[in-house]
Design an enzyme around this catalytic site. Structure first.
Site, PDB file in Angstrom:
ATOM      1  N   LYS A  74      -1.329  -4.318 -12.260  1.00 43.78           N
ATOM      2  CA  LYS A  74      -1.106  -4.718 -10.879  1.00 43.78           C
ATOM      3  C   LYS A  74       0.377  -5.033 -10.734  1.00 43.78           C
ATOM      4  CE  LYS A  74      -2.825  -8.126  -7.499  1.00 43.78           C
ATOM      5  NZ  LYS A  74      -3.794  -9.236  -7.289  1.00 43.78           N
ATOM      6  N   SER A 149      -5.670  -8.987  -2.702  1.00 50.75           N
ATOM      7  CA  SER A 149      -4.387  -8.348  -2.925  1.00 50.75           C
ATOM      8  C   SER A 149      -4.408  -7.259  -4.008  1.00 50.75           C
ATOM      9  CB  SER A 149      -3.352  -9.404  -3.331  1.00 50.75           C
ATOM     10  OG  SER A 149      -3.687 -10.000  -4.577  1.00 50.75           O
ATOM     11  N   SER A 173      -8.841 -12.015  -4.384  1.00 50.01           N
ATOM     12  CA  SER A 173      -8.019 -10.808  -4.502  1.00 50.01           C
ATOM     13  C   SER A 173      -8.611  -9.715  -5.372  1.00 50.01           C
ATOM     14  CB  SER A 173      -6.623 -11.175  -5.020  1.00 50.01           C
ATOM     15  OG  SER A 173      -5.881 -11.825  -4.014  1.00 50.01           O
TER      16      SER A 173
END
Length: 466
Positions: A74, A149, A173
């Site tokens: 990520k 996210s 997220s």
């Protein structure tokens, strides 16, 4: 004959170890798919040459639990020599000299890093539409966003661009994007993992966890993440693995609470979408049919909105932004950072104390149950651009209206798993959430696998076959 991305993570690892295909073949397959589907916005950086060199160097299976498996960081995880932008224009030229522990540990486990999955700016929002690059798109409905996210990671898994992914979850997220695009997302208990434990920040919110196509694959990746020694510094939560085995066994007869109550109900306009309601009711009926004791959780949370606003502003306050950086970040980020830095020590300590009180109450309220079923999301995937042009306060409220069932799990430190159970009229998956006791990941995996078996195979988004 199945294509490589048609195989589960479990089957891909078995194939690598059995010599049915090489890591170089598997890595090339996924890199080619990533190149073909750049328009989905799943990746902010692709490291093709470095990935192929590493795959070629892995000439035979090693002891690493993820030997030869293509994965991605990520874009909140620093990797030496690879642009790491945190989804922000303020970091557009940032190339770290050293890697974060998670990147180093995944390498030690034998994984092949293929690049960076896209994230919202500094991971602060539940949608992945950063100004620095293209938004992460729902592969079922590319005009809609993928949530956030960890939006890029969830898109990559759903579209067959990665076999699984590692995300982070500080307020939903992992679970928000996983539920948005119809894959399995698992937020572990606070303290379960050695890296991304939740103990490395004062609020204790953010943890690392798996995003996968199936419950079994999520269990396998969780086993790998738990085993990322010698980097362990967390206190392990109660319970034992291996988690993949939990996904393969009958859970027995459990006590399951059900609720559509969210802790935001008294402060925001929370309206449960009809498709989300159908998924929730269907999952509850299936659990009842399976012989579980399914009853109303009778949950009445209070005082949540105020404490969470403090925690979220405080988390943003720690982002190292100079005055020049502040001119480049997005309006919501600038507002959260500014408001966070205005908090007094008394306000911060009060928010932390309120969070711990909420944690104790929630665990006590849920203690009669082995797991609690809630909706995953309150609304269907939102069109890209929906959050633009609003005040920071309104943007924050819109995210709560979309995903009101997520962040309380982080505050309470509990494990939670989202899983698609139904489809809407257009065959888009619709998910539910299971919340467990502290350290209760094995129960969640067994219960979710039972739902998955009852549901049967889901269709794939169009990108899967392209």
């Amino acid at each position: 004959m199945p294509r490589l991305h048609d195989l589960s993570l479990v089957a891909q690892i078995d194939g690598l170890r059995g010599g049915e295909f090489s890591s170089a073949e598997l890595t090339t397959h996924y890199l080619d798919r990533i190149d073909r589907h750049r328009g989905l916005g799943a990746f902010s950086e692709v490291t093709r040459d470095a990935a192929l060199r590493r795959a070629a160097d892995l000439s035979r299976p090693a002891d690493g639990s993820l030997w030869g498996v293509p994965l991605a960081d990520k874009d909140l995880i620093a990797r030496a020599g690879v642009p790491t932008r945190y989804g922000s224009r303020s970091r557009v030229n940032h190339v770290p000299a050293a890697s974060d522990p998670l990147a180093t540990a995944l390498d030690a486990a034998g994984a092949i890093n293929v690049g960076k999955t896209s994230t919202s700016e500094f991971g602060l929002t539940g949608f992945t539409e950063p100004l620095i690059h293209d938004p992460a798109r729902d592969p079922w409905r590319p005009a809609a966003g993928a949530g956030g996210s960890s939006g890029g990671a969830a898109v990559a898994v759903a579209a067959g661009l990665l076999p699984a992914a590692v995300g982070s979850d500080g307020g939903g997220s992992i679970r928000i994007p996983s539920a948005t695009v119809g894959v399995v997302g698992l937020k572990p208990s606070r303290g379960r993992l050695p890296i991304g434990s939740g103990f490395d920040s004062p609020d204790g919110l953010s943890v690392t966890g798996p995003i996968a196509r199936s419950v079994e694959d999520a269990g396998l990746l969780l086993d790998a993440l738990v085993g990322l020694a010698p980097f362990s510094y967390a206190t392990a939560a109660p319970g034992t693995g291996p988690f993949v085995d939990a996904a393969r066994r009958d859970p027995g007869r459990l006590r399951v609470g059900v609720t559509t109550v969210s802790p935001w109900d008294d402060d925001e306009d929370i309206v449960l979408d009809a498709d989300a309601r159908v998924a929730f009711d269907t999952a509850a009926a299936w659990l009842d049919d399976a012989g579980h004791a399914v009853t109303d959780a009778d949950w009445h949370p209070f005082g949540y909105a105020e404490l969470f606003h403090v925690l979220w502003r405080a988390s943003a306050a720690r982002i190292p932004l100079s005055d020049a950086d502040a001119e480049l970040v997005e309006p919501l980020t600038a507002w959260l950072v500014r408001e966070g830095r205005r908090l007094s020590a008394l306000e911060l300590l009060g928010g932390l104390a309120a969070a711990r009180a909420f944690e104790r109450r929630t665990i006590a309220d849920f203690s009669a149950f082995d797991a609690v079923l809630t909706p995953a999301l309150a609304q269907p995937p939102q069109p890209i651009g929906s959050y633009a042009g609003h005040s920071p306060e309104r943007t924050f409220a819109m995210q709560v209206e979309y995903a009101p069932y997520s962040s309380f799990v982080n505050v309470a430190g509990l494990p939670a798993l989202t899983i698609p159970v139904t489809t809407d009229a257009a065959d888009h998956p619709v998910s539910v959430q299971l919340v467990g006791r502290p350290g209760g990941e094995t129960t969640l995996l067994s219960l979710a696998a039972q739902l998955e078996a009852r549901r049967g195979p889901l269709p794939h988004p169009p990108a899967w076959d392209a």
